[in-house]
Motif scaffolding. Structure first.
Motif, PDB file in Angstrom:
ATOM      1  N   PHE A 186       0.856  -1.203   0.000  1.00 37.02           N
ATOM      2  CA  PHE A 186       0.000   0.000   0.000  1.00 37.02           C
ATOM      3  C   PHE A 186       0.886   1.245   0.000  1.00 37.02           C
ATOM      4  CE2 PHE A 186      -2.712  -3.315   1.657  1.00 37.02           C
ATOM      5  CZ  PHE A 186      -3.861  -3.127   0.914  1.00 37.02           C
ATOM      6  N   THR A 187       1.477   1.513  -1.174  1.00 40.22           N
ATOM      7  CA  THR A 187       2.458   2.604  -1.256  1.00 40.22           C
ATOM      8  C   THR A 187       1.819   3.897  -1.740  1.00 40.22           C
ATOM      9  OG1 THR A 187       2.961   1.780  -3.454  1.00 40.22           O
ATOM     10  CG2 THR A 187       4.434   1.085  -1.687  1.00 40.22           C
ATOM     11  N   TRP A 188       0.554   3.827  -2.157  1.00 37.04           N
ATOM     12  CA  TRP A 188      -0.075   5.024  -2.722  1.00 37.04           C
ATOM     13  C   TRP A 188      -0.697   5.885  -1.616  1.00 37.04           C
ATOM     14  CZ3 TRP A 188      -1.762  -0.014  -3.631  1.00 37.04           C
ATOM     15  CH2 TRP A 188      -2.945  -0.394  -2.980  1.00 37.04           C
ATOM     16  N   ASP A 189      -1.070   7.100  -2.024  1.00 33.56           N
ATOM     17  CA  ASP A 189      -1.694   8.020  -1.080  1.00 33.56           C
ATOM     18  C   ASP A 189      -3.199   7.739  -1.078  1.00 33.56           C
ATOM     19  OD1 ASP A 189      -2.679  10.076   0.379  1.00 33.56           O
ATOM     20  OD2 ASP A 189      -1.938  11.695  -0.938  1.00 33.56           O
ATOM     21  N   ALA A 190      -3.680   7.127  -0.001  1.00 32.46           N
ATOM     22  CA  ALA A 190      -5.096   6.710   0.051  1.00 32.46           C
ATOM     23  C   ALA A 190      -6.032   7.910   0.096  1.00 32.46           C
ATOM     24  CB  ALA A 190      -5.313   5.794   1.253  1.00 32.46           C
ATOM     25  N   LYS A 191      -5.456   9.110   0.312  1.00 32.70           N
ATOM     26  CA  LYS A 191      -6.328  10.310   0.314  1.00 32.70           C
ATOM     27  C   LYS A 191      -6.815  10.606  -1.107  1.00 32.70           C
ATOM     28  CE  LYS A 191      -4.122  12.731   4.144  1.00 32.70           C
ATOM     29  NZ  LYS A 191      -2.673  12.514   3.871  1.00 32.70           N
ATOM     30  N   LYS A 192      -6.013  10.178  -2.117  1.00 30.51           N
ATOM     31  CA  LYS A 192      -6.432  10.385  -3.515  1.00 30.51           C
ATOM     32  C   LYS A 192      -7.635   9.512  -3.840  1.00 30.51           C
ATOM     33  CE  LYS A 192      -3.253  10.224  -6.735  1.00 30.51           C
ATOM     34  NZ  LYS A 192      -2.020   9.600  -7.285  1.00 30.51           N
ATOM     35  N   GLY A 193      -7.570   8.285  -3.444  1.00 26.29           N
ATOM     36  CA  GLY A 193      -8.649   7.331  -3.674  1.00 26.29           C
ATOM     37  C   GLY A 193      -8.325   6.073  -2.901  1.00 26.29           C
ATOM     38  N   PRO A 194      -9.324   5.343  -2.440  1.00 31.52           N
ATOM     39  CA  PRO A 194      -9.062   4.224  -1.530  1.00 31.52           C
ATOM     40  C   PRO A 194      -8.582   2.944  -2.207  1.00 31.52           C
ATOM     41  CG  PRO A 194     -11.428   4.458  -1.870  1.00 31.52           C
ATOM     42  CD  PRO A 194     -10.762   5.586  -2.636  1.00 31.52           C
ATOM     43  N   PHE A 195      -8.684   2.891  -3.552  1.00 32.09           N
ATOM     44  CA  PHE A 195      -8.411   1.615  -4.217  1.00 32.09           C
ATOM     45  C   PHE A 195      -7.010   1.586  -4.808  1.00 32.09           C
ATOM     46  CE2 PHE A 195     -13.118   2.101  -4.333  1.00 32.09           C
ATOM     47  CZ  PHE A 195     -13.341   1.199  -3.295  1.00 32.09           C
ATOM     48  N   PHE A 196      -6.683   0.490  -5.463  1.00 27.07           N
ATOM     49  CA  PHE A 196      -5.305   0.248  -5.898  1.00 27.07           C
ATOM     50  C   PHE A 196      -4.705   1.459  -6.613  1.00 27.07           C
ATOM     51  CE2 PHE A 196      -1.850  -1.067  -8.495  1.00 27.07           C
ATOM     52  CZ  PHE A 196      -1.169  -1.950  -7.680  1.00 27.07           C
ATOM     53  N   GLY A 197      -3.513   1.828  -6.196  1.00 27.53           N
ATOM     54  CA  GLY A 197      -2.804   2.942  -6.842  1.00 27.53           C
ATOM     55  C   GLY A 197      -3.409   4.303  -6.555  1.00 27.53           C
ATOM     56  N   GLY A 198      -4.343   4.388  -5.587  1.00 29.81           N
ATOM     57  CA  GLY A 198      -5.007   5.660  -5.285  1.00 29.81           C
ATOM     58  C   GLY A 198      -6.197   5.904  -6.206  1.00 29.81           C
ATOM     59  N   SER A 199      -6.695   4.837  -6.846  1.00 31.62           N
ATOM     60  CA  SER A 199      -7.861   4.983  -7.734  1.00 31.62           C
ATOM     61  C   SER A 199      -9.123   5.261  -6.915  1.00 31.62           C
ATOM     62  CB  SER A 199      -8.046   3.681  -8.539  1.00 31.62           C
ATOM     63  OG  SER A 199      -9.263   3.711  -9.231  1.00 31.62           O
ATOM     64  N   GLU A 200      -9.966   6.129  -7.480  1.00 25.11           N
ATOM     65  CA  GLU A 200     -11.252   6.389  -6.801  1.00 25.11           C
ATOM     66  C   GLU A 200     -12.243   5.278  -7.081  1.00 25.11           C
ATOM     67  OE1 GLU A 200     -12.508  10.253  -8.009  1.00 25.11           O
ATOM     68  OE2 GLU A 200     -10.927  11.234  -6.852  1.00 25.11           O
ATOM     69  N   LYS A 201     -11.974   4.520  -8.164  1.00 24.70           N
ATOM     70  CA  LYS A 201     -12.878   3.429  -8.528  1.00 24.70           C
ATOM     71  C   LYS A 201     -12.167   2.100  -8.342  1.00 24.70           C
ATOM     72  CE  LYS A 201     -15.534   5.770 -12.148  1.00 24.70           C
ATOM     73  NZ  LYS A 201     -15.835   5.711 -13.586  1.00 24.70           N
ATOM     74  N   VAL A 202     -12.986   1.075  -8.179  1.00 29.76           N
ATOM     75  CA  VAL A 202     -12.459  -0.290  -8.085  1.00 29.76           C
ATOM     76  C   VAL A 202     -11.605  -0.606  -9.323  1.00 29.76           C
ATOM     77  CG1 VAL A 202     -13.315  -2.646  -8.402  1.00 29.76           C
ATOM     78  CG2 VAL A 202     -14.280  -1.201  -6.618  1.00 29.76           C
ATOM     79  N   THR A 203     -10.479  -1.283  -9.115  1.00 25.22           N
ATOM     80  CA  THR A 203      -9.622  -1.702 -10.230  1.00 25.22           C
ATOM     81  C   THR A 203      -9.655  -3.228 -10.338  1.00 25.22           C
ATOM     82  OG1 THR A 203      -7.597  -2.101  -8.985  1.00 25.22           O
ATOM     83  CG2 THR A 203      -8.053   0.196  -9.578  1.00 25.22           C
ATOM     84  N   LEU A 204      -8.879  -3.744 -11.276  1.00 25.97           N
ATOM     85  CA  LEU A 204      -8.818  -5.200 -11.403  1.00 25.97           C
ATOM     86  C   LEU A 204      -8.224  -5.833 -10.138  1.00 25.97           C
ATOM     87  CD1 LEU A 204      -9.509  -7.459 -13.424  1.00 25.97           C
ATOM     88  CD2 LEU A 204      -7.150  -7.321 -14.255  1.00 25.97           C
TER      89      LEU A 204
END
Ligand SMILES: N[C@@H](CCC(=O)N[C@@H](CS)C(=O)NCC(=O)O)C(=O)O
Length: 251
Positions: free
Chosen positions: A156-174
């Motif tokens: 979990f290296t991304w900034d979760a403030k950007k988005g909670p999902f993988f890579g800081g995505s706001e939407k669900v990813t694969l």
């Protein structure tokens, strides 16, 4: 056969999709998340896993497993292959195309994340369910939490403030589509009221793997992840299955 979904999101004409599934199966559940995120219309055929497969289904999938899909007449089997195929065939927020090193690297990271969850954490989740004594369940809980802390928490290296999902995505990813069915089961079936896992699992994860728990808590709120989920039903069926296996001394 039930029909679900209303529109395709990518502007192209909708493919003809039949999803052979069972709503209690976590592997089939992956395909449900992907299809829902893509907004693809599909028909579903529920396969009864409590009895031998009908010959017609063995022609669809000689392994007799769910999920399988029929996509414009082509059969595709195995949840990872089905999920990846659908996400590649219909470009979306789930995963970028494989063109270019940057996209390829992102895809590699997604695949590593999902692979790590499945190979490092899932065996301990299943181990805890199969364990028959409280102390064996506690031991599996400790192993699970150690694996999550060692293998998954550092991803979990991304900034979760950007988005909670993988890579800081706001939407669900694969990454979430491939792991979500197991995250649902981990958070849902570990509740002490079911007696399936050690009651220590959730408190230990909260204490030792805060990033994982923050992510997992968001995953299980997503409509694409929860629309086929019936926690109580899956808990009851899981308990009954483990009791039967224990009686047959197959655990
Ligand atoms: N590796 C397969 C696993 C699928 C699988 O194990 N499905 C189970 C239900 S959760 C199944 O179809 N079991 C039927 C059987 O074993 O007879 C995948 O990822 O699609």
């Amino acid at each position: 056969m039930a029909t679900n979904g209303t529109h395709a999101t990518n502007g192209t004409s909708s493919p003809d999709i039949i999803l052979y599934t069972n709503h209690g199966c976590p592997w089939a559940h992956r395909a449900h998340i992907v299809i829902k995120e893509l907004g693809l219309p599909y028909k579903e055929e529920i396969i009864d896993l409590d009895r031998p497969r009908d010959p017609w289904y063995l022609k669809v999938n000689p392994r007799g497993l769910v999920p399988s899909i029929r996509y414009n007449g082509e059969i595709i089997t195995e949840s990872l292959v089905v999920s990846q195929f659908l996400a590649d065939a219909h470009q979306s927020h789930l995963i970028p195309p494989s063109t270019g090193a940057e996209n390829a690297l992102y895809r590699a990271r997604v695949n590593f994340f999902a692979d790590t969850f499945i190979t490092k954490a899932l065996p301990h989740i299943f181990g805890g369910w199969r364990a028959q004594t409280d102390s064996e369940k506690d031991e599996a809980a400790e192993s699970l939490v150690s694996a999550v802390v060692k293998e998954i928490e550092p991803l979990f290296t991304w900034d979760a403030k950007k988005g909670p999902f993988f890579g800081g995505s706001e939407k669900v990813t694969l990454a979430e589509a491939l792991t979500g069915p197991f995250v649902l089961r981990l958070l849902g079936l570990s509740k002490p009221e079911y007696g399936i896992a050690s009651p220590k699992v959730l408190p230990l994860l909260h204490e030792k793997a805060p990033k994982f728990i923050a992510w997992a808590s968001k995953v299980v709120e997503e409509p694409s992840v929860t629309y086929i989920w019936d926690e109580k039903k899956v808990a009851e069926r899981s308990k009954a299955r483990f009791a039967k296996l224990a009686a047959e001394k197959k655990l």
